[in-house]
Design a protein around this motif. Sequence first.
Motif, PDB file in Angstrom:
ATOM      1  N   ASP A  70      44.260  15.893  61.794  1.00 39.20           N
ATOM      2  CA  ASP A  70      43.684  16.969  60.978  1.00 39.20           C
ATOM      3  C   ASP A  70      44.112  16.843  59.508  1.00 39.20           C
ATOM      4  OD1 ASP A  70      42.427  17.968  63.182  1.00 39.20           O
ATOM      5  OD2 ASP A  70      43.977  19.467  63.625  1.00 39.20           O
ATOM      6  N   ARG A  71      45.365  16.448  59.282  1.00 41.77           N
ATOM      7  CA  ARG A  71      45.818  16.285  57.894  1.00 41.77           C
ATOM      8  C   ARG A  71      45.101  15.108  57.217  1.00 41.77           C
ATOM      9  NH1 ARG A  71      50.925  17.773  60.167  1.00 41.77           N
ATOM     10  NH2 ARG A  71      51.438  15.579  60.514  1.00 41.77           N
ATOM     11  N   TYR A  73      42.094  13.987  57.998  1.00 40.45           N
ATOM     12  CA  TYR A  73      40.725  14.453  57.783  1.00 40.45           C
ATOM     13  C   TYR A  73      40.662  15.415  56.602  1.00 40.45           C
ATOM     14  CZ  TYR A  73      36.193  16.551  58.889  1.00 40.45           C
ATOM     15  OH  TYR A  73      34.911  17.001  58.828  1.00 40.45           O
ATOM     16  N   GLN A  74      41.681  16.253  56.438  1.00 45.07           N
ATOM     17  CA  GLN A  74      41.724  17.190  55.313  1.00 45.07           C
ATOM     18  C   GLN A  74      41.832  16.452  53.988  1.00 45.07           C
ATOM     19  OE1 GLN A  74      44.993  19.910  55.543  1.00 45.07           O
ATOM     20  NE2 GLN A  74      44.273  21.200  53.862  1.00 45.07           N
ATOM     21  N   ARG A  75      42.578  15.350  53.945  1.00 45.81           N
ATOM     22  CA  ARG A  75      42.680  14.580  52.702  1.00 45.81           C
ATOM     23  C   ARG A  75      41.325  13.986  52.310  1.00 45.81           C
ATOM     24  NH1 ARG A  75      47.785  13.008  54.937  1.00 45.81           N
ATOM     25  NH2 ARG A  75      46.846  11.140  55.863  1.00 45.81           N
ATOM     26  N   ILE A  77      38.338  15.267  53.059  1.00 44.59           N
ATOM     27  CA  ILE A  77      37.497  16.388  52.606  1.00 44.59           C
ATOM     28  C   ILE A  77      37.937  16.843  51.213  1.00 44.59           C
ATOM     29  CG2 ILE A  77      36.810  18.752  53.097  1.00 44.59           C
ATOM     30  CD1 ILE A  77      35.533  16.676  54.905  1.00 44.59           C
ATOM     31  N   ASN A  78      39.249  16.879  50.967  1.00 43.34           N
ATOM     32  CA  ASN A  78      39.733  17.288  49.647  1.00 43.34           C
ATOM     33  C   ASN A  78      39.299  16.305  48.566  1.00 43.34           C
ATOM     34  OD1 ASN A  78      40.991  19.552  50.688  1.00 43.34           O
ATOM     35  ND2 ASN A  78      42.986  18.541  50.913  1.00 43.34           N
TER      36      ASN A  78
END
Length: 341
Positions: A70-71, A73-75, A77-78
């Motif tokens: 998840d982290r 994937y979050q990077r 998206i960010n």
Amino acid sequence: RYAINFRVLCQIAEKRDGTHDKAKVRDLMRMFRPNRLGEITKLDFVKSVDSVYKDLRLTLANINNSSQIDRAYQRIINTIFYTAVTFIVLAIYGLDVNAIFILLSSIIVSFAFMIGSAASKYLEGILLILVRKPYDIGDRVCFLDANADVDDFGPPSGGWVVENVDLYTTTVRLGTTREYSTFANGSLASSRILNLKRSDKPNVYMYLKFTTNVTQEQLDSFRSEMTEYIRDRPREWIKLVSFRCSRVETELQYLEYVLIVQHREAWQSFSTIQVSKGDVYIHALHLQRKLRMNYTAPKLPVELLTLPSNAMLSLPNVAASGNNPNDNTLPSEGENKNKYL
């Protein structure tokens, strides 16, 4: 005592009014699997507790791994979000965003020819983990070709045990020899991934040979004896699924029957299933001898051909050695000496 009565364990599910919670009793039965006498050996009790502990450890490992994914994937998206915000801010300040975009596009297109295939594999790997989700930490998997043949003998070589997963790579260990390997997720996207942990309650195939003189009464006795054997082992087997004839060989004088038994464990416990399968095989062979159903291969006739004396002349080794079977001339003493020297 070497066995624990299941009623003692059912006291955990006892309510204040003296009755038992049926849901908790069913959960206890699934966990400990007592025999037909309602008893659990101490070894089986320890195995059941150990399996719960292992499931708890795997659950914690999966939660930790999911957080890492998840982290990552979050990077991604960010990065996309802040890039879009940057272009919007530049447009607000009156800068020519189209010119900047065309400049960046030309640079990206030039790099696309060099890293196009790698980027495609990279995207396929991300979609494999985020969308398909074919495995988790601790799962035993097999990576097969999409068009590979399917047989009745179960997974090959015990499969690979997944130890770590991220958006880009998958780290596994071979179940038999414990070899440590790392695969790129993009290389696995086009494979047929067989998840052994999710393949629960497998049907185990066993092939047996009977003589053609076997009677229906013998087959019925064999089926009933095997069914009783399966029922006496509720921790290993669920039921006997089928016992049928699959092949008839009139020349070799045998009937091939397939015995299909449903195991309680998933293919994740590959070694446990193989041990249980071997025990059933041994019991079936002893039962065949007991019922006089065992198959013995017939003795095949052997045809001996006698070649005429003139046919020996045409053989290559005879012609090359110069030994004529029709020549009765004895070799001289010098020839014999040269021959044995």
